[in-house]
Design a protein around this motif. Structure first.
Motif, PDB file in Angstrom:
ATOM      1  N   ARG A  67       0.824  -1.065   0.094  1.00  0.00           N
ATOM      2  CA  ARG A  67      -0.109  -0.159   0.114  1.00  0.00           C
ATOM      3  C   ARG A  67       0.918   1.105   0.028  1.00  0.00           C
ATOM      4  N   ALA A  68       0.411   2.246  -0.512  1.00  0.00           N
ATOM      5  CA  ALA A  68       1.113   3.458  -0.447  1.00  0.00           C
ATOM      6  C   ALA A  68       1.232   4.293   0.771  1.00  0.00           C
ATOM      7  N   GLU A  69       2.399   4.428   1.373  1.00  0.00           N
ATOM      8  CA  GLU A  69       2.640   5.299   2.668  1.00  0.00           C
ATOM      9  C   GLU A  69       3.989   5.764   2.677  1.00  0.00           C
ATOM     10  N   GLN A  70       4.125   6.577   3.709  1.00  0.00           N
ATOM     11  CA  GLN A  70       5.556   7.182   3.767  1.00  0.00           C
ATOM     12  C   GLN A  70       6.396   6.219   4.219  1.00  0.00           C
ATOM     13  N   ALA A  71       7.636   6.190   3.943  1.00  0.00           N
ATOM     14  CA  ALA A  71       8.706   5.341   4.242  1.00  0.00           C
ATOM     15  C   ALA A  71       9.101   5.505   5.721  1.00  0.00           C
ATOM     16  N   GLN A  72       9.047   6.558   6.273  1.00  0.00           N
ATOM     17  CA  GLN A  72       9.464   6.826   7.655  1.00  0.00           C
ATOM     18  C   GLN A  72       8.210   6.238   8.664  1.00  0.00           C
ATOM     19  N   ASN A  73       7.179   5.895   7.918  1.00  0.00           N
ATOM     20  CA  ASN A  73       6.202   5.353   8.864  1.00  0.00           C
ATOM     21  C   ASN A  73       5.918   3.672   8.794  1.00  0.00           C
ATOM     22  N   VAL A  74       6.955   3.359   8.059  1.00  0.00           N
ATOM     23  CA  VAL A  74       6.776   1.590   7.750  1.00  0.00           C
ATOM     24  C   VAL A  74       8.065   0.987   8.546  1.00  0.00           C
ATOM     25  N   ASP A 551       7.422  12.257  14.431  1.00  0.00           N
ATOM     26  CA  ASP A 551       8.673  12.172  13.693  1.00  0.00           C
ATOM     27  C   ASP A 551       9.741  10.903  14.534  1.00  0.00           C
ATOM     28  N   VAL A 552       9.104  10.018  15.297  1.00  0.00           N
ATOM     29  CA  VAL A 552       9.781   8.907  15.785  1.00  0.00           C
ATOM     30  C   VAL A 552       9.025   7.830  15.654  1.00  0.00           C
ATOM     31  N   ALA A 584      20.884 -35.691  -3.655  1.00  0.00           N
ATOM     32  CA  ALA A 584      20.182 -34.747  -4.843  1.00  0.00           C
ATOM     33  C   ALA A 584      19.475 -33.805  -4.314  1.00  0.00           C
ATOM     34  N   GLN A 585      18.592 -34.186  -3.182  1.00  0.00           N
ATOM     35  CA  GLN A 585      17.619 -33.145  -2.549  1.00  0.00           C
ATOM     36  C   GLN A 585      18.455 -32.402  -1.327  1.00  0.00           C
ATOM     37  N   ILE A 586      17.721 -31.070  -1.276  1.00  0.00           N
ATOM     38  CA  ILE A 586      18.288 -30.223  -0.288  1.00  0.00           C
ATOM     39  C   ILE A 586      17.273 -29.666   0.345  1.00  0.00           C
ATOM     40  N   ASP A 587      17.496 -29.843   1.911  1.00  0.00           N
ATOM     41  CA  ASP A 587      16.354 -29.370   2.683  1.00  0.00           C
ATOM     42  C   ASP A 587      16.251 -27.692   2.795  1.00  0.00           C
ATOM     43  N   PRO A 588      14.874 -27.404   3.194  1.00  0.00           N
ATOM     44  CA  PRO A 588      14.977 -25.916   3.277  1.00  0.00           C
ATOM     45  C   PRO A 588      15.722 -25.357   4.296  1.00  0.00           C
ATOM     46  N   GLU A 589      16.133 -24.032   4.200  1.00  0.00           N
ATOM     47  CA  GLU A 589      16.742 -23.345   5.296  1.00  0.00           C
ATOM     48  C   GLU A 589      15.768 -22.999   6.378  1.00  0.00           C
ATOM     49  N   LYS A 590      16.119 -23.046   7.666  1.00  0.00           N
ATOM     50  CA  LYS A 590      15.118 -22.691   8.755  1.00  0.00           C
ATOM     51  C   LYS A 590      15.776 -21.301   9.323  1.00  0.00           C
ATOM     52  N   VAL A 591      15.014 -20.398   9.569  1.00  0.00           N
ATOM     53  CA  VAL A 591      15.335 -18.864   9.761  1.00  0.00           C
ATOM     54  C   VAL A 591      14.689 -18.271  10.930  1.00  0.00           C
ATOM     55  N   ASP A 592      15.351 -17.954  11.970  1.00  0.00           N
ATOM     56  CA  ASP A 592      14.795 -17.283  12.950  1.00  0.00           C
ATOM     57  C   ASP A 592      15.510 -15.921  12.855  1.00  0.00           C
ATOM     58  N   HIS A 593      14.461 -14.838  13.036  1.00  0.00           N
ATOM     59  CA  HIS A 593      15.180 -13.512  12.785  1.00  0.00           C
ATOM     60  C   HIS A 593      14.540 -12.438  13.824  1.00  0.00           C
ATOM     61  N   PHE A 594      15.320 -11.755  14.496  1.00  0.00           N
ATOM     62  CA  PHE A 594      14.930 -10.639  15.261  1.00  0.00           C
ATOM     63  C   PHE A 594      15.492  -9.302  14.964  1.00  0.00           C
ATOM     64  N   GLU A 595      14.852  -8.429  15.217  1.00  0.00           N
ATOM     65  CA  GLU A 595      15.112  -7.181  14.750  1.00  0.00           C
ATOM     66  C   GLU A 595      14.627  -6.009  15.835  1.00  0.00           C
ATOM     67  N   LEU A 596      15.210  -4.902  15.840  1.00  0.00           N
ATOM     68  CA  LEU A 596      14.922  -3.748  16.553  1.00  0.00           C
ATOM     69  C   LEU A 596      15.474  -2.555  15.720  1.00  0.00           C
ATOM     70  N   GLY A 597      14.539  -1.620  15.770  1.00  0.00           N
ATOM     71  CA  GLY A 597      14.819  -0.284  14.735  1.00  0.00           C
ATOM     72  C   GLY A 597      14.141   0.993  15.391  1.00  0.00           C
ATOM     73  N   ALA A 598      14.625   2.142  14.920  1.00  0.00           N
ATOM     74  CA  ALA A 598      14.161   3.352  15.289  1.00  0.00           C
ATOM     75  C   ALA A 598      14.335   4.087  13.977  1.00  0.00           C
ATOM     76  N   LYS A 599      13.202   4.748  13.867  1.00  0.00           N
ATOM     77  CA  LYS A 599      13.155   5.863  12.704  1.00  0.00           C
ATOM     78  C   LYS A 599      12.990   7.247  13.261  1.00  0.00           C
ATOM     79  N   THR A 600      13.869   8.374  12.998  1.00  0.00           N
ATOM     80  CA  THR A 600      13.784   9.519  13.669  1.00  0.00           C
ATOM     81  C   THR A 600      14.147  10.734  12.663  1.00  0.00           C
ATOM     82  N   GLN A 601      13.279  11.727  12.898  1.00  0.00           N
ATOM     83  CA  GLN A 601      13.590  12.960  12.350  1.00  0.00           C
ATOM     84  C   GLN A 601      13.610  14.279  13.337  1.00  0.00           C
TER      85      GLN A 601
END
Length: 833
Positions: A67-74, A551-552, A584-601
């Protein structure tokens, strides 16, 4: 690359923001995007134009969440680059784009053998395999491109590029564990408009780009765009008298928009790109001692064959490759996108067909000797995708739900042929060496001369998914965003390699004569057909975001996702004549991902600072491995232990006035194999007599020492990613008048720096690439009417650097590589209306 760089460099073309312009600048155009809300920073002493320019970064419109939205709000780490920045910085393909984005990595020895990684994840460096998916999704106008070869072609009439970091899949058609590159083309317009740009430079560089758009009727608009790039090669081949590694790209795109009402629109688009350079040569870089017998290492073999490379300094940029070189790469397709305002949301359908044709020729012995005289893997791919998606909203929430279907048909027909020097190069000579009358196999050129492998590789790949994402506004400041995906993959593939000698006689899988055994050691025949991988996988994620002020934005994400399993279509070990089809067969990769972020102006949005910290851990990582149950040293693709990537990214930009802008973006990355016990050994621990299973082998780099069957590289770096990477730059401008035309003169610089990184799947003392800095400068004049003339210099300090280093076949110690471009310079003239 910051989401604010699009605004910081916004004054770099004739379409850009200029001083003393009475009307405010518009945010990037996004098809179907609503007008960005106005911003009114509260400094009464600033003019309205100054207010809107300083706050323009907040108005960058993205469609990362469909959806269209401002990048700083994503609440997703996003880098956005618009058409102005692409033109001003010469970033006309992904390889150039990576210099603006510290967390994006692109490596290519030819278009097929290319990888696009984000944060060091995406595809294994150094091995192309038709049977696995990419970890980074590349989308053009919402159409998924399964072949990363598209990244080597010129961008066509692009509006903006969004690079999303971290796992995607609950919002996008194809699941991707590392991120996505979302490319949006310029849309057909009901107002007549156009733009053209011509560039000339040294090395016979020529580039032309043009597009025009306008109405056909009140309901139909059309857009046409084209691009062409050519440049003399940067490496001189003394064997042919030609410059190689040239550029020769042509692309055409057209789109027709039919808008019968405000609620309904259809866009039919077609494109074709062709790349046809004499490419791709890797030059002599160095020789490093291996564990092969001393008389079988590069310098001894070269002396025995009276051979000396044309230069042992890679930056002399010469080679003597004696086989044909070609990198013809064709890609194109059709798509139909329909958008219908239905209820409180929009229903979108995207139907697409894509094709890719790869017609190569390579010299895979990396020398002027006739060792491997033919090495090529022509490929044809046809791809069909269908996506249905509904983006709706209710009271206090909005959501996206979608269905995605993907079908891919690949047929690769490879050929490898050995030449007259192959026997001496690849087979162990007798103790006394090759003397007149010797009957030893190594001394008989006919043993391997003309030995030919004909490979037939096929894959039929279906993927289907249902996915969804909810954004629930718990309060005016707190939003919870859970997402889920259910995915089904069905892959069926075959690999057949038939080997014949020069007389056309079949080389058996096992047994036979000593001559045939030597031929089999050079090229192993094998076959497996109709191997299948089928699996269901579930993905889920949740993001919590907190917006205490305009702005935060603070956010945190957890994602449990996967990279699809697949098939090893580059061949597997053959033990005692038995093809190890269980590998010949390759199993899927299993991924656990953590992220913390801040967008400020702050400072009335003149300053933007975004910071992200992340931790990604992968089990069953898809990599090149060796298998302990076999005595073979053949590397192949399979699952290998655990990988962890963690880091911190920061994007900073400031516009203290309309005259001056500055940005600095940085990334710290800690990317390691946590558990990788069955890895291929680096060259300094390869080539000698096989050590007993489980033995660490002899001393590294000592000729004749025993070589382990496999190596434990747990704790080592992942290839291709630097611990520290930065991009930074700025621009200063002044009002000026040229030939009576009001405008502004400007000067700008963009630079990127990175520290040392590994260029081998198993880190080697011979293939680390030292860190380097590249600086690009530009200076020019632009007018409010759309004229822009500027001169530019890329790699201004003529830095000598390697893009990729690679080990070569046979464990002779020869290291080859791709040298980066030297200093280039030129002039660009652009016009828009």
């Amino acid at each position: 690359m910051s989401i604010t760089l699009a605004m910081l460099l916004a004054a770099q073309t004739g379409e850009a923001i200029a001083p003393q312009v009475p009307s405010p600048p518009a945010p990037p155009v996004v098809v179907g995007a609503p007008d960005a809300p106005a911003t009114t920073p509260g400094d009464p002493d600033r003019t309205e134009a100054e207010v809107q320019r300083s706050s323009a970064a907040a108005d960058v419109v993205v469609t990362a969440r469909r959806r269209a939205e401002q990048a700083q709000n994503v609440p997703i780490p996003i880098s956005v680059v618009g058409v102005k920045e692409l033109d001003a910085t010469g970033s006309f393909n992904v390889q150039r784009l990576q210099q603006l984005q510290p967390t994006l990595q692109f490596y290519s020895t030819n278009p097929r053998n290319s990888s696009v990684n984000i944060r060091g994840l995406g595809a294994p460096l150094g091995l192309t395999n038709d049977g696995i998916d990419q970890g980074v999704g590349v989308y053009i106008d919402q159409v998924y491109l399964s072949r990363v070869a598209a990244a080597t072609l010129d961008f066509l009439d692009v509006q903006q590029i969004e690079t999303l970091r971290g796992p995607q899949g609950t919002l996008y058609g194809k699941n991707t564990v590392a991120g996505a590159i979302n490319i949006t083309s310029r849309a057909p317009s009901f107002t007549f408009e156009g733009r053209a740009e011509v560039t000339v430079g040294n090395l016979e560089f020529k580039q032309a780009k043009a597009s025009v758009s306008g109405p056909i009727t009140d309901q139909v608009a059309i857009r046409l765009g084209l691009a062409a790039t050519s440049r003399r090669g940067t490496v001189f081949n003394v064997a042919t008298g030609n410059y190689v590694n040239e550029q020769d790209n042509v692309g055409l795109r057209t789109a027709i928009l039919y808008k019968p009402s405000e609620d309904l629109s259809f866009t039919l688009a077609g494109d074709y790109s062709r790349q046809n350079p004499e490419c791709c040569a890797q030059v002599f870089v160095r020789v490093g001692s291996t564990q092969r017998a001393a008389n079988r290492q590069f310098d001894a073999l070269a002396a025995a064959l009276n051979y000396e490379p044309p230069s042992r300094d890679a930056f002399d940029r010469v080679t003597d490759l004696d086989a044909d070189l070609n990198a013809r790469n064709e890609l194109g397709g059709l798509s139909l996108r329909g958008e219908y305002a239905l209820g409180e949301g929009t229903l979108t359908s995207v139907t697409a067909y894509r094709f890719w044709k790869w017609l190569p020729a390579n010299d895979r012995d990396f020398t002027g000797l006739p060792i491997t005289t033919l090495s090529q893997n022509p490929t044809r791919q046809d791809q069909y995708t269908q996506e249905f998606r509904y983006a709706g909203e209710g009271k206090g929430f909005d959501y996206v739900v979608g269905l995605f279907g993907f079908y891919q048909d690949i047929h690769t027909t490879g050929t490898q042929r050995q030449g007259a020097a192959a026997s001496r190069w690849l087979i162990a000579p007798p103790a006394g060496g090759c003397v007149a009358g010797s009957t030893a196999l190594a001394c008989d050129p006919s043993v391997l001369d003309g030995l030919t492998a004909s490979n037939d590789i096929r894959l039929k790949n279906f993927s289907g998914a249902i996915f969804g994402k909810l954004n629930w506004n718990v309060t005016d400041q707190i939003t919870l965003s859970p997402g889920a995906r259910l995915n089904y993959d069905d892959k069926v593939g075959s690999y057949v390699s038939i080997v014949r000698d020069a007389a056309g006689n079949l080389v058996p899988y096992s047994g036979g004569t000593a001559r045939q055994a030597a031929q089999r050691d050079a090229i192993q025949p094998q076959a497996f057909e109709d191997e299948a991988f089928r699996a269901w996988n579930a993905t889920y994620d949740i993001t919590a975001s907190y917006k205490p002020s305009r702005d935060v934005l603070v956010y945190g994400t957890y994602a449990h996702t996967f990279k699809s399993g697949g098939l090893n279509l580059n061949g597997v070990p053959v033990v005692n004549g038995v093809v190890q089809t269980q590998l010949a067969q390759i199993d899927p990769e299993k991924v656990d991902h953590f992220e913390l972020g801040a967008k400020t102006q702050f400072w009335d949005r003149r300053v933007t600072l975004n910071v992200t910290g992340y931790w990604t851990q992968i089990s069953d990582y898809q990599a090149i491995v060796n298998n302990q149950s076999t005595s073979t040293l053949r590397g192949y693709l399979a699952n290998a232990g655990k990988v962890r990537v963690r880091g911190v990214e920061a994007d900073f930009s400031v516009r203290p006035s309309d005259r001056f802008t500055l940005y600095v973006n940085g990334a710290f990355s800690d990317a390691k194999y946590l558990d990788f016990e069955n890895a291929p050994c680096p060259p300094e621990r390869s080539g000698g007599p096989a050590a007993p299973i489980g033995s660490p082998g002899g001393a590294a780099g000592v000729p004749g020492a025993q070589s382990p069957v496999l190596c434990d590289i747990s704790g080592q770096w992942l290839p291709g990613i630097s611990k520290f990477a930065f991009s930074y730059g700025g621009e200063y401008n002044l009002p000026a008048q040229v030939f009576g035309n009001d405008g502004e003169a400007y000067v700008g610089i963009d630079a990127n720096s990175r520290t040392k990184f590994s260029s081998n799947a198993s880190r080697s003392i011979y293939t680390d690439i030292d860190g380097y800095t590249l600086a690009n400068v530009r200076a020019g004049f632009r007018t409010d009417s759309g004229v822009n003339v500027f001169g530019w210099v890329r790699n201004a300090f003529d830095t000598e650097y390697y893009e990729v280093l690679a080990t070569t076949p046979g464990n002779t110690g020869l290291i080859a590589g791709n040298v980066g471009d030297p200093r280039t310079y030129g002039l660009t003239v652009g016009l828009s209306f």
